[in-house]
Motif scaffolding. Structure first.
Motif, PDB file in Angstrom:
ATOM      1  N   ILE A  73       0.840  -1.326  -0.022  1.00 39.45           N
ATOM      2  CA  ILE A  73      -0.043   0.029  -0.066  1.00 39.45           C
ATOM      3  C   ILE A  73       0.865   1.053  -0.069  1.00 39.45           C
ATOM      4  N   GLU A  74       0.673   1.886  -0.890  1.00 39.65           N
ATOM      5  CA  GLU A  74       1.434   3.304  -1.154  1.00 39.65           C
ATOM      6  C   GLU A  74       0.580   4.466  -0.562  1.00 39.65           C
ATOM      7  N   PRO A  75       1.190   5.310   0.221  1.00 40.09           N
ATOM      8  CA  PRO A  75       0.280   6.380   0.683  1.00 40.09           C
ATOM      9  C   PRO A  75       0.034   7.444  -0.172  1.00 40.09           C
ATOM     10  N   ARG A  76      -0.798   8.298  -0.024  1.00 42.84           N
ATOM     11  CA  ARG A  76      -1.382   9.334  -0.655  1.00 42.84           C
ATOM     12  C   ARG A  76      -0.226  10.424  -0.662  1.00 42.84           C
ATOM     13  N   THR A  77       0.008  11.054  -1.792  1.00 40.25           N
ATOM     14  CA  THR A  77       1.113  12.071  -1.784  1.00 40.25           C
ATOM     15  C   THR A  77       0.472  13.463  -2.314  1.00 40.25           C
ATOM     16  N   ALA A  78       1.132  14.646  -2.525  1.00 37.89           N
ATOM     17  CA  ALA A  78       0.572  15.797  -2.885  1.00 37.89           C
ATOM     18  C   ALA A  78       0.245  15.502  -4.314  1.00 37.89           C
ATOM     19  N   VAL A  79       0.852  14.535  -5.217  1.00 37.61           N
ATOM     20  CA  VAL A  79       0.677  14.149  -6.666  1.00 37.61           C
ATOM     21  C   VAL A  79      -0.320  12.981  -6.924  1.00 37.61           C
ATOM     22  N   THR A  80      -0.175  12.084  -6.128  1.00 38.23           N
ATOM     23  CA  THR A  80      -1.032  10.891  -6.506  1.00 38.23           C
ATOM     24  C   THR A  80      -2.036  10.468  -4.945  1.00 38.23           C
ATOM     25  N   ASP A  81      -3.023   9.716  -5.383  1.00 36.44           N
ATOM     26  CA  ASP A  81      -3.701   9.159  -4.385  1.00 36.44           C
ATOM     27  C   ASP A  81      -3.256   7.892  -3.865  1.00 36.44           C
ATOM     28  N   THR A  82      -3.617   7.353  -3.055  1.00 34.94           N
ATOM     29  CA  THR A  82      -3.325   6.200  -2.339  1.00 34.94           C
ATOM     30  C   THR A  82      -3.639   4.899  -3.546  1.00 34.94           C
ATOM     31  N   THR A  83      -2.368   4.292  -3.558  1.00 34.02           N
ATOM     32  CA  THR A  83      -2.488   3.283  -4.508  1.00 34.02           C
ATOM     33  C   THR A  83      -2.057   1.930  -3.863  1.00 34.02           C
ATOM     34  N   VAL A  84      -2.230   0.778  -4.392  1.00 35.87           N
ATOM     35  CA  VAL A  84      -1.901  -0.585  -3.905  1.00 35.87           C
ATOM     36  C   VAL A  84      -0.994  -0.967  -5.206  1.00 35.87           C
ATOM     37  N   VAL A  85       0.075  -1.605  -5.062  1.00 31.51           N
ATOM     38  CA  VAL A  85       0.603  -2.429  -5.887  1.00 31.51           C
ATOM     39  C   VAL A  85       0.530  -4.057  -5.394  1.00 31.51           C
ATOM     40  N   LEU A  86       0.011  -5.035  -6.470  1.00 25.71           N
ATOM     41  CA  LEU A  86      -0.076  -5.970  -6.149  1.00 25.71           C
ATOM     42  C   LEU A  86       1.277  -7.007  -6.782  1.00 25.71           C
ATOM     43  N   VAL A  87       2.113  -7.756  -6.083  1.00 26.92           N
ATOM     44  CA  VAL A  87       3.138  -8.289  -6.554  1.00 26.92           C
ATOM     45  C   VAL A  87       3.108  -9.917  -6.457  1.00 26.92           C
ATOM     46  N   ALA A  88       3.217 -10.436  -7.726  1.00 21.76           N
ATOM     47  CA  ALA A  88       3.149 -11.897  -7.701  1.00 21.76           C
ATOM     48  C   ALA A  88       4.415 -12.706  -7.240  1.00 21.76           C
ATOM     49  N   ASP A  89       4.515 -13.975  -6.924  1.00 22.47           N
ATOM     50  CA  ASP A  89       5.751 -14.549  -6.525  1.00 22.47           C
ATOM     51  C   ASP A  89       6.699 -14.606  -7.485  1.00 22.47           C
ATOM     52  N   THR A  90       6.315 -14.285  -8.860  1.00 20.57           N
ATOM     53  CA  THR A  90       7.237 -14.194  -9.925  1.00 20.57           C
ATOM     54  C   THR A  90       7.726 -12.869 -10.021  1.00 20.57           C
ATOM     55  N   GLY A  91       7.562 -11.922  -9.236  1.00 15.39           N
ATOM     56  CA  GLY A  91       7.918 -10.486  -9.282  1.00 15.39           C
ATOM     57  C   GLY A  91       6.982  -9.825 -10.183  1.00 15.39           C
ATOM     58  N   GLU A  92       6.105 -10.296 -11.079  1.00 15.70           N
ATOM     59  CA  GLU A  92       5.364  -9.565 -12.026  1.00 15.70           C
ATOM     60  C   GLU A  92       4.132  -8.699 -11.019  1.00 15.70           C
TER      61      GLU A  92
END
Length: 112
Positions: free
Chosen positions: A35-54
């Motif tokens: 989970i990436e926090p909200r910044t002055a430029v972007t809203d809160t985002t979530v990055v999903l990472v698989a076991d392959t790194g994708e």
């Protein structure tokens, strides 16, 4: 009375964003949420990472919504600002960049 309040646009994740994240988690193994926090430029985002790194990134309504999504998907969730990102994600990104560069060279006949 709110006369000069700015209207925040794009703060909520779309149903397409949520569907994409659910599909990613359902079709890959070992998925974790960062989970990436909200910044002055972007809203809160979530990055999903698989076991392959994708990985994939999408906007969410906020940290609570990201944690709720991870819980619903049955995957662990981490605060990216605290724990960082897994090495496998960086490795996958590097491999993709190298593959793309090799593809560009092949398409151009090896000329730069």
């Amino acid at each position: 009375m709110g006369l000069f309040r700015r209207k925040r646009r794009g703060r909520l994740a779309s149903s397409a964003d949520e569907a994409h994240l659910e599909e990613f988690a359902r079709t890959r193994r070992g998925v974790e949420a960062y989970i990436e926090p909200r910044t002055a430029v972007t809203d809160t985002t979530v990055v999903l990472v698989a076991d392959t790194g994708e990985w994939t990134r999408r906007r969410v309504a906020g940290p609570q919504a990201a944690h709720a999504l991870a819980y619903r998907l049955g995957i662990p969730a981490y605060d990216a600002a605290i724990v960082g990102y897994p090495q496998r994600m960086r490795d996958w990104t590097r491999r993709r960049a190298q593959e793309e560069e090799a593809r560009r060279r092949a398409d151009s006949g090896g000329q730069q």
